[in-house]
Design an enzyme around this catalytic site. Structure first.
Site, mmCIF file in Angstrom:
data_model
loop_
_atom_site.group_PDB
_atom_site.id
_atom_site.type_symbol
_atom_site.label_atom_id
_atom_site.label_comp_id
_atom_site.label_asym_id
_atom_site.label_seq_id
_atom_site.Cartn_x
_atom_site.Cartn_y
_atom_site.Cartn_z
ATOM 1 N N THR A 409 0.899 -1.152 0.000
ATOM 2 C CA THR A 409 0.000 0.000 0.000
ATOM 3 C C THR A 409 0.924 1.184 0.000
ATOM 4 O O THR A 409 2.131 1.028 0.136
ATOM 5 C CB THR A 409 -0.879 -0.037 1.273
ATOM 6 N N THR A 427 -4.018 2.053 -2.373
ATOM 7 C CA THR A 427 -3.484 0.689 -2.461
ATOM 8 C C THR A 427 -4.088 -0.110 -3.599
ATOM 9 O O THR A 427 -5.192 0.187 -4.072
ATOM 10 C CB THR A 427 -3.753 -0.070 -1.135
HETATM 11 O O1 DON Z 1 -7.194 -1.581 2.991
HETATM 12 C C1 DON Z 1 -6.446 -2.223 3.671
HETATM 13 O O2 DON Z 1 -6.395 -2.173 4.877
HETATM 14 C C2 DON Z 1 -5.460 -3.141 2.975
HETATM 15 N N1 DON Z 1 -5.897 -3.429 1.650
HETATM 16 C C3 DON Z 1 -4.134 -2.493 2.980
HETATM 17 C C4 DON Z 1 -3.081 -3.425 2.494
HETATM 18 C C5 DON Z 1 -1.757 -2.944 2.855
HETATM 19 O O3 DON Z 1 -1.548 -2.004 3.547
HETATM 20 C C6 DON Z 1 -0.668 -3.748 2.364
HETATM 21 N N2 DON Z 1 0.565 -3.021 2.528
HETATM 22 N N3 DON Z 1 1.512 -2.645 2.692
#
Ligand code: DON
Length: 599
Positions: A409, A427
């Site tokens: 993300t 993300t």
């Molecule tokens: O919306 C969310 O919480 C997840 N899709 C975020 C994923 C995420 O942060 C992965 N990252 N580094």
């Protein structure tokens, strides 16, 4: 062993604030020695910041305390990509405001950081204008109309990997709707102007940097789908230092710049996206795209020792869960020093309680009654705080559902010379999302459907279990942890812009950075570098970063009954702090290629 030097005194919040000698903004305190105002400027503040950092940075910790942040007098952008930070600054130097810059940065990230920056995903943005008005916009993906509750289960009821890899994994993208909507409402420049840097970077190319190559361009995931030729030229990843051009993406961005969001949701880009879906059994239709709407939401707000925390409400859990945790912690006056067993214990116990609520009660408010007022109330937090033992870890009840998250993300923070601030997290979910690349239009599609409870009540493919409240329904937004946050000091001045990537650790890391500054008095550089902790109720363990706790602290926590887990790295944050005479910007030190740029 645990030494109870810091009494867990439960007193009304205002008294706590007044009694809190460590909190720089103790209510009624004389000229608040906020770290933000005096970072390493006065001897007192410097000593206080250094002491806090010394305690929090154990011997052998990967970062040094006491290093400098990027300073800028006027404006700042902090993101994972130098090109994207520079795009935002270019726009502000040309007269744009923080919203113009945020949109420029967001589109540039889609080009230079395609593992997480995107037009095929979604996100959340929190805005605070110089006059104090606030807003948030939710441009989270939604489940396509043809989505069904059990679409990721096989004939025996077991979860498949289709919620994470390939054509079925994508929600209807929201990024273009969100960024164009926010620009129309709060920006000052035409779309074509703010998108110009992104179009240039896609069309003329950029030199592949460590942020780009770190993202695993040409992974096995990408090589299965249409992006293979571009991202794996000759079968190999694009080399560090190579010029990387994306002509298809440049055409898409130019069409959006010319015709607005319609080009993406109804024009030839939509045709390309649907054609790509049809190649592999995806279910996103032209109607899904046409029906997509970004949603303006009232920000969720809380206070911590007199500081106001403004963040994202559901469909993200980020703001509610962070504020609930801070409310619980506020009952302990003062908090023990960062780095101590007592501090880690309290943070873990507070997080455990707010994640239990998060995982069972939060979801898209259009589909579930979300008890926001209760979860963010000081009274409720006080009842939870009273359940915390000062010597023993509690247990998460076995039935408490929890959430699956993966690790890609991106968060970026912007302030302009007028004092407007924008905090954005966006993300594709996993790195490069579903792996599916839209041929002809040049972008990756998300795998955000995995943030739903694909099998409520059953462990998912990561061994995690989620609640019915977040089950798949057509048109529903999947629950997120993204926490784009803005902090205002007790005098009503913008203090911090922060947020992170990293699934549920987003909430924890964002909160810890805030605590490091306003509770522990660290400079922003130290607050970002300090070791991080995480607890998400299930699995029932307190995670810490390798070498991030002293051996005796680990022993004390074990003696208190905590199961401990280690992670090599915990979250990727990008933050800005107001300091005397300007701004400090600090990009995530745990990731390569991140960049704070100001002027
Ligand atoms: O919306 C969310 O919480 C997840 N899709 C975020 C994923 C995420 O942060 C992965 N990252 N580094």
């Amino acid at each position: 062993m645990f030494q109870s030097r810091y009494a867990l005194v439960l007193v009304p919040t205002l008294l706590v604030a007044a009694a809190c000698s460590r909190g720089p903004a103790a209510a009624g305190a004389a000229p608040a020695p906020a770290a933000a105002d005096v970072p390493a400027v006065t001897p007192d503040a410097a000593a206080r910041a250094t002491n806090a950092a010394k305690g929090a940075f154990p011997p052998g910790w990967r970062f040094e305390a006491g290093t400098e942040a990027t300073f800028a007098q006027n404006a700042m952008v902090v993101s994972v990509s130098r090109y994207a930070s520079e795009a935002g600054v270019e726009i502000m130097k040309a007269g744009g405001n923080a919203v113009d810059a945020a949109v420029a940065t967001g589109f540039a990230l889609a080009v230079t950081s395609p593992s997480n920056g995107n037009i095929g995903g979604g996100g959340f943005m929190t805005i605070r204008l110089r006059d104090g008005r606030t807003a948030t916009i939710d441009y989270r993906e939604v489940a396509p109309a043809a989505a069904t509750r059990d679409m990721y289960l096989d004939s025996t009821g077991k979860l498949t990997n289709k919620s994470t890899v390939g054509y079925l994994a994508s929600g209807v993208p929201g990024a273009v709707a969100g960024m164009t909507e926010v620009l129309a409402k709060y920006g000052s420049m035409p779309l074509a102007k703010v998108m110009a840097p992104a179009i240039r970077l896609a069309r003329d190319g950029f030199v592949a940097d460590s942020n780009f190559t770190r993202g695993g361009a040409c992974s096995r995931l990408i090589a299965q789908f249409g992006g293979k030729d571009l991202f794996c030229p000759g079968g190999n990843a694009v080399a560090l230092g190579a010029l990387f051009k994306q002509p298809d993406l440049a055409r898409s961005l130019a069409a959006i710049a010319d015709q607005g969001a319609k080009a993406f949701y109804e024009g030839w880009i939509a045709d390309s996206l649907v054609a790509e879906q049809m190649r592999g059994g995806g279910i996103i239709t032209k109607a899904d795209l046409k029906n997509y709407k970004a949603v303006w939401r009232t920000p969720v707000e809380g206070t911590y020792r007199g500081y106001k925390v403004i963040s994202m409400p559901p469909a993200s859990s980020g703001g509610v869960t962070m504020i609930q945790t801070l409310n619980i912690l506020e009952n302990f006056a003062p908090l023990p020093p960062a780095g101590s067993a007592q501090y880690a214990h309290l943070v873990g116990e507070a997080l455990r309680r707010s994640f239990i609520d998060r995982n069972a009660k939060l979801a898209d408010p259009a589909f579930a009654r979300v008890p926001m007022a209760e979860l963010t109330s000081k009274d409720y937090a006080r009842t939870l705080a009273m359940q915390v033992s000062k010597t023993m870890a509690s247990k998460t009840p076995a039935f408490t559902p929890t959430v699956p998250e993966s690790e890609q993300t991106t968060h970026y923070s912007v302030v302009d010379a007028m004092g407007n601030a924008v905090s954005t997290t966006t993300t594709l979910n996993g790195g490069y999302g579903s792996g599916v690349w839209v041929r002809g239009a040049g972008f990756f599609l998300n795998n955000e459907m995995d943030d739903f409870a694909a099998a409520p009540g059953q462990p998912n493919m990561f061994g995690l279990v989620q609640g019915e409240v977040n089950a798949i329904q057509p048109g529903k937004r999947m629950l997120s942890a993204m926490s784009p946050t803005i902090v205002v000091d007790p005098q009503g001045r913008l203090l911090m812009v922060t947020g992170a990537a990293g699934g549920p650790t987003i909430i924890t890391a964002t909160m810890e950075i805030i605590l490091n500054v306003i509770e522990h008095g660290m400079t922003l550089a130290d607050a970002m570098k300090a070791p991080r902790l995480h607890h998400q109720s299930l699995p029932d363990q307190l995670d810490y970063e390798q070498r991030g706790l002293r051996a005796e602290v680990v022993d004390s926590l074990k003696a208190m009954g905590h199961t401990l887990g280690t992670r090599t790295s915990l979250a990727t944050a990008n933050s800005i702090l107001r300091v005397r005479g300007g701004w400090h910007g600090v990009a995530e030190p745990r990731s390569a290629g991140t960049s704070a740029v100001g002027y």
